[in-house]
Motif scaffolding. Sequence first.
Motif, PDB file in Angstrom:
ATOM      1  N   GLY A  16      43.666  52.808  64.290  1.00 50.62           N
ATOM      2  CA  GLY A  16      43.981  52.933  62.876  1.00 50.62           C
ATOM      3  C   GLY A  16      42.886  53.621  62.093  1.00 50.62           C
ATOM      4  N   LYS A  17      41.652  53.231  62.352  1.00 51.00           N
ATOM      5  CA  LYS A  17      40.517  53.862  61.664  1.00 51.00           C
ATOM      6  C   LYS A  17      40.443  55.346  62.003  1.00 51.00           C
ATOM      7  CE  LYS A  17      36.201  53.289  63.106  1.00 51.00           C
ATOM      8  NZ  LYS A  17      34.839  52.728  63.341  1.00 51.00           N
ATOM      9  N   GLY A  18      40.640  55.677  63.283  1.00 50.45           N
ATOM     10  CA  GLY A  18      40.551  57.074  63.705  1.00 50.45           C
ATOM     11  C   GLY A  18      41.654  57.933  63.119  1.00 50.45           C
ATOM     12  N   LEU A  19      42.885  57.434  63.142  1.00 49.62           N
ATOM     13  CA  LEU A  19      43.982  58.201  62.559  1.00 49.62           C
ATOM     14  C   LEU A  19      43.820  58.320  61.049  1.00 49.62           C
ATOM     15  CD1 LEU A  19      46.976  56.903  64.684  1.00 49.62           C
ATOM     16  CD2 LEU A  19      46.245  59.287  64.508  1.00 49.62           C
ATOM     17  N   GLY A  20      43.419  57.235  60.397  1.00 51.77           N
ATOM     18  CA  GLY A  20      43.175  57.299  58.963  1.00 51.77           C
ATOM     19  C   GLY A  20      42.125  58.347  58.608  1.00 51.77           C
ATOM     20  N   TYR A  21      41.061  58.368  59.379  1.00 51.11           N
ATOM     21  CA  TYR A  21      40.005  59.363  59.172  1.00 51.11           C
ATOM     22  C   TYR A  21      40.552  60.781  59.311  1.00 51.11           C
ATOM     23  CZ  TYR A  21      36.138  62.388  60.602  1.00 51.11           C
ATOM     24  OH  TYR A  21      35.264  63.444  60.741  1.00 51.11           O
ATOM     25  N   ARG A  22      41.362  61.016  60.329  1.00 48.96           N
ATOM     26  CA  ARG A  22      41.928  62.359  60.541  1.00 48.96           C
ATOM     27  C   ARG A  22      42.847  62.757  59.385  1.00 48.96           C
ATOM     28  NH1 ARG A  22      39.336  65.624  64.223  1.00 48.96           N
ATOM     29  NH2 ARG A  22      38.121  64.131  65.419  1.00 48.96           N
ATOM     30  N   PHE A  23      43.694  61.824  58.939  1.00 52.09           N
ATOM     31  CA  PHE A  23      44.580  62.137  57.814  1.00 52.09           C
ATOM     32  C   PHE A  23      43.762  62.506  56.573  1.00 52.09           C
ATOM     33  CE2 PHE A  23      47.822  58.880  59.654  1.00 52.09           C
ATOM     34  CZ  PHE A  23      48.216  59.798  60.606  1.00 52.09           C
ATOM     35  N   ALA A  24      42.752  61.694  56.264  1.00 53.03           N
ATOM     36  CA  ALA A  24      41.956  61.931  55.060  1.00 53.03           C
ATOM     37  C   ALA A  24      41.088  63.177  55.198  1.00 53.03           C
ATOM     38  CB  ALA A  24      41.093  60.711  54.762  1.00 53.03           C
ATOM     39  N   ARG A  25      40.615  63.450  56.388  1.00 54.60           N
ATOM     40  CA  ARG A  25      39.790  64.646  56.620  1.00 54.60           C
ATOM     41  C   ARG A  25      40.540  65.916  56.225  1.00 54.60           C
ATOM     42  NH1 ARG A  25      35.442  66.002  60.369  1.00 54.60           N
ATOM     43  NH2 ARG A  25      35.579  68.211  60.961  1.00 54.60           N
ATOM     44  N   HIS A  26      41.856  65.872  56.365  1.00 55.14           N
ATOM     45  CA  HIS A  26      42.667  67.059  56.074  1.00 55.14           C
ATOM     46  C   HIS A  26      43.563  66.866  54.854  1.00 55.14           C
ATOM     47  CE1 HIS A  26      41.170  69.339  59.447  1.00 55.14           C
ATOM     48  NE2 HIS A  26      41.225  68.228  60.157  1.00 55.14           N
ATOM     49  N   GLY A  27      43.070  66.094  53.884  1.00 58.40           N
ATOM     50  CA  GLY A  27      43.640  66.137  52.548  1.00 58.40           C
ATOM     51  C   GLY A  27      44.565  65.026  52.125  1.00 58.40           C
ATOM     52  N   HIS A  28      44.924  64.117  53.030  1.00 63.20           N
ATOM     53  CA  HIS A  28      45.772  62.994  52.648  1.00 63.20           C
ATOM     54  C   HIS A  28      44.892  61.834  52.158  1.00 63.20           C
ATOM     55  CE1 HIS A  28      49.136  65.087  54.530  1.00 63.20           C
ATOM     56  NE2 HIS A  28      48.376  65.263  55.599  1.00 63.20           N
ATOM     57  N   ASP A  29      45.447  60.996  51.315  1.00 62.89           N
ATOM     58  CA  ASP A  29      44.749  59.786  50.871  1.00 62.89           C
ATOM     59  C   ASP A  29      45.156  58.623  51.765  1.00 62.89           C
ATOM     60  OD1 ASP A  29      43.559  61.137  48.696  1.00 62.89           O
ATOM     61  OD2 ASP A  29      45.352  60.825  47.467  1.00 62.89           O
ATOM     62  N   ILE A  30      44.210  57.772  52.104  1.00 66.05           N
ATOM     63  CA  ILE A  30      44.519  56.640  52.978  1.00 66.05           C
ATOM     64  C   ILE A  30      44.080  55.332  52.329  1.00 66.05           C
ATOM     65  CG2 ILE A  30      44.384  58.019  55.080  1.00 66.05           C
ATOM     66  CD1 ILE A  30      41.631  56.568  55.582  1.00 66.05           C
ATOM     67  N   VAL A  31      44.856  54.292  52.629  1.00 66.33           N
ATOM     68  CA  VAL A  31      44.497  52.924  52.255  1.00 66.33           C
ATOM     69  C   VAL A  31      44.515  52.116  53.544  1.00 66.33           C
ATOM     70  CG1 VAL A  31      44.928  50.992  50.723  1.00 66.33           C
ATOM     71  CG2 VAL A  31      45.731  53.280  50.072  1.00 66.33           C
ATOM     72  N   LEU A  32      43.345  51.738  54.012  1.00 64.15           N
ATOM     73  CA  LEU A  32      43.265  50.935  55.224  1.00 64.15           C
ATOM     74  C   LEU A  32      43.652  49.500  54.895  1.00 64.15           C
ATOM     75  CD1 LEU A  32      39.918  52.258  56.766  1.00 64.15           C
ATOM     76  CD2 LEU A  32      42.251  53.097  57.104  1.00 64.15           C
ATOM     77  N   GLY A  33      44.568  48.951  55.664  1.00 64.31           N
ATOM     78  CA  GLY A  33      45.056  47.606  55.412  1.00 64.31           C
ATOM     79  C   GLY A  33      44.575  46.614  56.455  1.00 64.31           C
TER      80      GLY A  33
END
Length: 224
Positions: A16-33
């Motif tokens: 989850g942390k890794g995918l969240g990082y990848r999404f945010a790295r390329h412009g998406h906003d993430i909320v880790l739950g």
Amino acid sequence: MSQYTVAVIGGTGPQGKGLGYRFARHGHDIVLGSRAAEKAEAVAIEVADRLSEVEGAGTARGANNADAIAAADVVLLAVPYDGHDELVASLPLAGKTVISCVNPLAFDKRGAHGRIINGGEGSAAESAQKLQPDASVVGAFHNVAAPALWGEDDFLDEDVIVIGDSVDGKQVAIDLAAAVTGRPGIDGGKLRLARVLEPFTAVLISINRKYKTHSGIRVTGLGH
């Protein structure tokens, strides 16, 4: 391509942390739950620190699961299979696009193998859809290795296969895959094919153990 706010349920775990990082790295906003907001907030700070020098990066923050989902357009389920059904049933997912990357695996002396779900006629993704009939559940990101996601490469040299019964839901996952691999995800068919994709991760684990690597899947013949 669309920009999304993604709630990552299981956002404090490696996948989850890794995918969240990848999404945010390329412009998406993430909320880790997480069940505990404090735990999610601590991991979100770690992710945000890595994003601080990335131009065009999205934001990363932490929240409890319900608040994370309420703030998001898309929900990624990146939780262990143990306790999966109980957790998914408790989440406010109605009306959301839900992406499952859950792999029901087991390990014994011979290595990793897939669990048999519903007598071979089920999967974690299908269970999530049954438990949340008012959500659009698709499967994706099953076969990407967590250590590679947290690595320094801008993109991973592999493909993301997306399966689901919702055309719109699959398109969301196909879009998000570009944040991981640099190209759109590949439409792999209906949700029931999660029965193949989920346990296939055990094959990659065996390859990784043999060759001391973080292997992935490439689909040939598509002209990209």
